[in-house]
Write a protein that holds these residues in place. Sequence first.
Motif, mmCIF file in Angstrom:
data_model
loop_
_atom_site.group_PDB
_atom_site.id
_atom_site.type_symbol
_atom_site.label_atom_id
_atom_site.label_comp_id
_atom_site.label_asym_id
_atom_site.label_seq_id
_atom_site.Cartn_x
_atom_site.Cartn_y
_atom_site.Cartn_z
ATOM 1 N N ALA A 2 0.823 -1.112 0.073
ATOM 2 C CA ALA A 2 0.066 0.055 0.032
ATOM 3 C C ALA A 2 0.904 1.551 0.141
ATOM 4 O O ALA A 2 2.026 1.068 0.507
ATOM 5 N N ALA A 3 0.362 2.298 -0.111
ATOM 6 C CA ALA A 3 0.955 3.728 -0.401
ATOM 7 C C ALA A 3 1.201 4.053 1.037
ATOM 8 O O ALA A 3 0.624 3.667 1.954
ATOM 9 N N THR A 4 2.590 4.570 1.372
ATOM 10 C CA THR A 4 2.916 5.283 2.505
ATOM 11 C C THR A 4 3.227 6.473 2.657
ATOM 12 O O THR A 4 3.616 6.951 1.615
ATOM 13 N N GLU A 5 3.078 7.367 3.613
ATOM 14 C CA GLU A 5 3.640 8.667 3.763
ATOM 15 C C GLU A 5 5.049 8.828 3.981
ATOM 16 O O GLU A 5 5.649 8.003 4.891
ATOM 17 N N ARG A 6 5.656 9.417 3.432
ATOM 18 C CA ARG A 6 7.357 9.818 3.645
ATOM 19 C C ARG A 6 7.228 11.234 3.905
ATOM 20 O O ARG A 6 6.750 12.241 3.418
ATOM 21 N N ILE A 7 8.293 11.505 4.899
ATOM 22 C CA ILE A 7 8.376 12.668 5.201
ATOM 23 C C ILE A 7 10.076 13.048 4.945
ATOM 24 O O ILE A 7 10.732 12.231 5.490
ATOM 25 N N ILE A 8 10.471 14.011 4.266
ATOM 26 C CA ILE A 8 11.731 14.155 3.736
ATOM 27 C C ILE A 8 12.270 15.381 4.274
ATOM 28 O O ILE A 8 11.661 16.589 4.062
ATOM 29 N N PHE A 9 13.500 15.646 4.902
ATOM 30 C CA PHE A 9 14.160 16.936 5.297
ATOM 31 C C PHE A 9 15.107 17.014 4.061
ATOM 32 O O PHE A 9 16.009 16.340 3.866
ATOM 33 N N GLN A 10 14.811 18.188 3.360
ATOM 34 C CA GLN A 10 15.840 18.406 2.179
ATOM 35 C C GLN A 10 16.804 19.794 2.307
ATOM 36 O O GLN A 10 16.144 20.615 2.498
ATOM 37 N N PRO A 11 17.733 19.809 2.947
ATOM 38 C CA PRO A 11 18.862 20.788 2.764
ATOM 39 C C PRO A 11 19.185 21.313 1.726
ATOM 40 O O PRO A 11 19.335 20.781 0.624
ATOM 41 N N TYR A 12 19.693 22.656 1.649
ATOM 42 C CA TYR A 12 20.300 23.305 0.577
ATOM 43 C C TYR A 12 21.175 23.993 0.807
ATOM 44 O O TYR A 12 21.652 24.390 2.086
#
Length: 84
Positions: A2-12
């Motif tokens: 099944a689809a899952t929720e992802r939380i990503i921290f994207q630094p620049y």
Amino acid sequence: MAATERIIFQPYVWKKVGKRTALEPGTPVACRDAEDALRRIEKVRNGLLSVAGAQAVRMTVDEEAGDYGEPEVLWCAGEVPGGE
């Protein structure tokens, strides 16, 4: 799967490109949950991480089907593309 929720921290980070500098994405970090991402954003706001800026993004992912939902920006801090 099944689809899952992802939380990503994207630094620049600022990178030297010839004689100029450009804002480029750093290495993304998968977070346990939204609170984990918010803690990382707060570190950027407080100057505790040496990055130009960062975004915390949530998206729905179904890797088996190859389906990646539209990213939803939860929080931003510092310099990020698009000036958000």
